[in-house]
Structure formats: structure tokens, C-alpha cells
Design a protein around this motif. Structure first.
Motif, PDB file in Angstrom:
ATOM      1  N   SER A 195      21.553 -37.936 -40.784  1.00 26.55           N
ATOM      2  CA  SER A 195      21.807 -36.937 -39.938  1.00 26.55           C
ATOM      3  C   SER A 195      23.066 -36.384 -40.673  1.00 26.55           C
ATOM      4  O   SER A 195      23.049 -34.944 -40.422  1.00 26.55           O
ATOM      5  CB  SER A 195      22.092 -37.306 -38.462  1.00 26.55           C
ATOM      6  N   CYS A 205      23.034 -30.091 -35.862  1.00 27.20           N
ATOM      7  CA  CYS A 205      22.808 -31.690 -35.583  1.00 27.20           C
ATOM      8  C   CYS A 205      21.334 -31.773 -35.567  1.00 27.20           C
ATOM      9  O   CYS A 205      20.648 -30.991 -34.734  1.00 27.20           O
ATOM     10  CB  CYS A 205      23.400 -32.192 -34.288  1.00 27.20           C
ATOM     11  N   CYS A 208      19.838 -32.614 -31.983  1.00 26.99           N
ATOM     12  CA  CYS A 208      19.917 -31.441 -31.011  1.00 26.99           C
ATOM     13  C   CYS A 208      18.754 -30.792 -31.350  1.00 26.99           C
ATOM     14  O   CYS A 208      17.983 -30.159 -30.482  1.00 26.99           O
ATOM     15  CB  CYS A 208      21.265 -30.641 -31.358  1.00 26.99           C
ATOM     16  N   LEU A 263      18.693 -39.238 -24.564  1.00 29.92           N
ATOM     17  CA  LEU A 263      19.887 -38.639 -25.238  1.00 29.92           C
ATOM     18  C   LEU A 263      20.491 -37.554 -24.360  1.00 29.92           C
ATOM     19  O   LEU A 263      19.797 -37.105 -23.455  1.00 29.92           O
ATOM     20  CB  LEU A 263      19.404 -37.557 -26.574  1.00 29.92           C
ATOM     21  N   HIS A 267      25.310 -31.839 -27.476  1.00 31.96           N
ATOM     22  CA  HIS A 267      25.614 -32.672 -28.384  1.00 31.96           C
ATOM     23  C   HIS A 267      27.081 -33.544 -28.011  1.00 31.96           C
ATOM     24  O   HIS A 267      28.027 -33.250 -27.383  1.00 31.96           O
ATOM     25  CB  HIS A 267      26.218 -31.910 -29.513  1.00 31.96           C
ATOM     26  N   GLN A 268      26.757 -34.736 -28.451  1.00 33.60           N
ATOM     27  CA  GLN A 268      27.651 -35.746 -28.340  1.00 33.60           C
ATOM     28  C   GLN A 268      27.426 -37.074 -29.095  1.00 33.60           C
ATOM     29  O   GLN A 268      26.353 -37.640 -29.165  1.00 33.60           O
ATOM     30  CB  GLN A 268      27.769 -36.206 -26.954  1.00 33.60           C
ATOM     31  N   ALA A 269      28.436 -37.305 -29.807  1.00 35.87           N
ATOM     32  CA  ALA A 269      28.151 -38.606 -31.184  1.00 35.87           C
ATOM     33  C   ALA A 269      28.386 -39.939 -30.336  1.00 35.87           C
ATOM     34  O   ALA A 269      27.830 -40.881 -30.796  1.00 35.87           O
ATOM     35  CB  ALA A 269      28.987 -38.249 -31.914  1.00 35.87           C
ATOM     36  N   TYR A 322      26.109 -36.655 -35.830  1.00 33.98           N
ATOM     37  CA  TYR A 322      25.361 -37.951 -35.166  1.00 33.98           C
ATOM     38  C   TYR A 322      25.373 -37.598 -33.518  1.00 33.98           C
ATOM     39  O   TYR A 322      26.303 -37.008 -33.072  1.00 33.98           O
ATOM     40  CB  TYR A 322      26.317 -39.038 -35.434  1.00 33.98           C
ATOM     41  N   HIS A 323      24.374 -38.114 -33.013  1.00 34.75           N
ATOM     42  CA  HIS A 323      24.032 -37.771 -31.418  1.00 34.75           C
ATOM     43  C   HIS A 323      23.600 -39.265 -31.056  1.00 34.75           C
ATOM     44  O   HIS A 323      22.808 -39.808 -31.343  1.00 34.75           O
ATOM     45  CB  HIS A 323      22.803 -36.853 -31.515  1.00 34.75           C
ATOM     46  N   TRP A 324      24.286 -39.681 -29.961  1.00 36.17           N
ATOM     47  CA  TRP A 324      24.254 -41.122 -29.506  1.00 36.17           C
ATOM     48  C   TRP A 324      22.777 -41.111 -28.801  1.00 36.17           C
ATOM     49  O   TRP A 324      22.437 -39.884 -28.081  1.00 36.17           O
ATOM     50  CB  TRP A 324      25.378 -41.702 -28.985  1.00 36.17           C
ATOM     51  N   HIS A 325      22.189 -42.121 -28.670  1.00 37.67           N
ATOM     52  CA  HIS A 325      20.957 -42.141 -27.720  1.00 37.67           C
ATOM     53  C   HIS A 325      20.842 -43.788 -27.603  1.00 37.67           C
ATOM     54  O   HIS A 325      21.118 -44.544 -27.964  1.00 37.67           O
ATOM     55  CB  HIS A 325      19.820 -41.601 -28.743  1.00 37.67           C
TER      56      HIS A 325
END
Ligand SMILES: [Zn+2]
Ligand SMILES: [Zn+2]
Ligand SMILES: [Zn+2]
Length: 363
Positions: A195, A205, A208, A263, A267-269, A322-325
């Protein structure tokens, strides 16, 4: 009468490249010939509220290793966290790394803890109150924060849940686990690096972009030679559940037939950055997603796990890309020799159809 030798045009047989981790590609093969994947057994649903002999039930607190934290802190606990009796990683060991030629090891330093998700023995996630689930996510956050603060050798804290024996659960009482480790797991590392490479090239991202596609993508794919329509992709085709702040989507290249990812829409890492007031919406999306899965594949064994930006030296550098999930992976079939030997997952249900069936559930 249809000729059995003529392929059914509704059948899908294609290799789908995971857009984030291309090496994790999936063969989507809905043809009858691919079906004899052996079905995984359903987990025996232990719906008892209290089991006298269960170490995780109230009243048996003396049977567990020492408590780390309890919620609420006063009165009867509803969520309780304890050390793992059989940790896969242990406390500090003054043991030098064993290195010989190609045999490299990293010492097994880390933490392995158990979160008793609920005081009721056999309650399912989709039956928990939203406020309880929000508190559970809050406990995940609180412990991750504490662990990262306690020791800067810890680079990653993996929070996960196993439900059912094939998914790895050894105690029937509902629980999750926390493993803090000195290395970043390879699959997370691949997501983070790929990513970041996507971000360097496209300045956005990739997660996103996938959410935007899941929400609004509308396209017609044509056959390159004949010009015939191969497939139409409709608006919101991959959306399973949508909250105010969070979304549940069916990945285009799902490894597991009923895999769903949750997710944050914005956007939130880092999972640690979710604000306390937003945990309610996360809990709601989680509960509704699990209820949809229960309605379609009731009693299936599953794992879920949190992927969040690693707390290594690159944390801040990776925050924009990066995007947490949360990955929810129901175990409905047993991997075949083909899958284990090739590393290619076989998904026998068209992900678009799976998403549609999950969406169609009336809650
Ligand atoms: Zn119990
Ligand atoms: Zn993002
Ligand atoms: Zn992931």
C-alpha cells in the motif's frame, strides 16, 4: 435441455489478483467440477449461559491465570482479560538468537493473552448488545496501547478471535486473544509495503480507493475480441453493511467464500486512533455483519483478526498509505491439496453473489 458439455455462462472461472497483496491471489471457480471441496463441519453451538466447570465463567476466576484487566473495573465483570496458560510467545527470556547458516530464529519474546469476551459462556457475537461490543473493542484498544507503551521491542499486537475447533478455539467459552510480538507478521508487512508503494505512485490510499469502488463503481467489461459484454459491475456490489463511520465489504478477491472486511470509511491507519464515540458505530456494523453471516451460514466456524499499522520505526511514514481493517474469515470448507500446494486459494462462490446474499438478509 441444457447440454452438460456446454459451459454455463453464469459460471465464473478466473484468477482474481488481490489488489493489495498480488501474491495472495484467488481462483474463483464456481463450476460444478470445482465444488467437491469438503465442507467444514459446523461448530457445536454451546448456548449455555453458565457452565460450572468452565474456567472462564463467573465464579471460577481462581481457575484462570492472573487477571490483567476487567470491565467494568468495579462490580461484576462483563469482559475479563487474563494471561494465556499456554502462551505461544513468552515473557523475557535471556536466550540468544540461534543462528546457524540458513537457520535463523528470533527469540520467542512477546505476550499472549486471552480476553473473555463476555461473561455469558456461549453467547454469539451477533447476540451481544452493541454497547457490549463497543466496550470489547475499547478493551482491545486499551490493551494494545498498554502493550506498545510497556516495551518498545513490541512491533505488532495482533488481536484475533477463533470460533470453533477447526478455527483453533480450544475453550468453548467466547474469547479473543492478543499476541504482542517483536516482528511484524508477514501478511501485514506485505499489506503495509504494497500500500506504501501504491501511495508513492498514485498519491492515495489503496484501501480508500477500494472503498470508493465498492460504493460507487459502475462499469461494463467487454470481451476484447468479440466486443460482447462480459460482466457488468453495479453500484455497491461489494457492500455488505454500511454504518455512519464504518463499512463492511466483500473483497473482490475473497480467499474464503464468506470472507468480509470491516474498515473505517474515512482514512485511518491505526485502530488505536478510533475515537471512543465511534466505537458504537463499529459495534453496530460488526453485530449486523455477524448477524448476516449467521443467517446465511449459521453455526460456521470463523476467525476474525485486526490489521492495523505496525508500531515500528516506519509507523508515521506508513500512516497516509495504510488503512486498518478487521478481516472476518468464516471456515466453510477444508483447504484442498491444490490450495496447500499452490498457495492459490480456491473460492467456489462468486464474491458478488455472496455479497448479494448477505445484503438480502432482513435484520
Ligand atoms: Zn464459560
Ligand atoms: Zn485509506
Ligand atoms: Zn489485512
Amino acid at each position: 435441455m441444457s447440454d452438460p458439455n456446454t459451459p454455463d455462462t453464469s459460471e465464473v472461472r478466473e484468477i482474481r489478483i488481490n489488489p493489495i497483496v498480488p501474491s495472495e491471489s484467488v481462483l474463483v471457480a464456481t463450476a460444478r467440477s470445482m465444488r467437491p471441496k469438503k465442507a467444514e463441519e459446523l461448530a457445536p453451538r454451546d448456548t449455555r449461559k453458565h457452565v460450572e466447570t468452565c474456567p472462564f465463567c463467573r465464579g471460577n476466576e481462581h481457575k484462570t491465570p492472573p487477571v490483567i484487566l476487567a470491565w467494568p473495573p468495579q462490580g461484576d465483570w462483563q469482559i475479563r482479560m487474563v494471561e494465556n496458560l499456554y502462551p505461544v510467545l513468552g515473557d523475557d527470556r535471556a536466550q540468544a538468537n540461534f543462528t546457524f547458516g540458513l537457520q535463523q530464529t528470533i527469540d520467542g519474546y512477546g505476550r499472549h493473552e486471552v480476553i473473555i469476551d463476555h461473561h455469558e459462556h456461549g453467547i454469539a457475537i451477533h447476540d451481544m448488545a452493541e454497547s457490549h461490543l463497543a466496550a470489547l473493542f475499547g478493551v482491545y484498544q486499551a490493551r494494545m496501547k498498554q502493550l506498545f507503551a510497556s516495551d518498545d521491542r513490541l512491533k505488532y499486537v495482533l488481536v484475533f478471535k477463533n470460533f470453533g475447533p477447526a478455527a483453533g478455539a480450544s475453550i468453548p467459552h467466547t474469547h479473543s486473544q492478543v499476541i504482542a510480538m517483536p516482528v511484524v507478521p508477514e501478511n501485514v508487512d506485505a499489506e503495509v509495503k504494497n500500500s506504501a508503494a501504491h501511495y508513492a505512485k498514485h498519491h492515495h490510499c489503496i484501501f480508500c480507493a477500494l472503498i470508493d469502488e465498492a460504493l460507487t463503481f459502475e462499469a461494463t467489461l467487454y470481451d476484447r475480441n468479440s466486443g460482447a459484454v462480459r460482466r457488468k459491475i453495479n453500484v455497491g456490489q461489494y457492500v455488505v453493511e454500511r454504518g455512519e463511520k464504518f463499512i463492511a465489504i466483500k473483497p473482490f478477491a475473497s480467499r474464503y467464500e464468506w470472507e468480509v472486511h470491516i474498515l473505517p470509511l474515512a482514512h485511518q491507519a491505526d485502530f488505536l486512533d478510533v475515537r471512543a464515540e465511534d466505537l458504537d458505530d463499529l459495534a453496530r456494523v460488526m453485530k449486523r455483519t455477524m448477524a448476516r453471516l449467521e443467517a446465511v451460514i449459521g453455526g460456521a466456524q470463523y476467525n476474525f483478526f485486526l490489521h492495523s499499522v505496525p508500531h515500528d520505526a516506519q509507523r508515521d511514514a506508513h500512516a497516509p498509505s495504510y488503512h486498518w481493517h478487521l478481516e472476518i474469515c468464516p471456515r466453510t470448507s477444508i483447504p484442498t491439496g491444490f490450495e496447500l500446494g499452490s498457495g492459490l486459494f480456491v473460492n467456489t462462490i462468486n464474491p458478488e453473489q455472496a455479497a448479494e446474499r448477505l445484503r438480502a438478509v432482513e435484520l
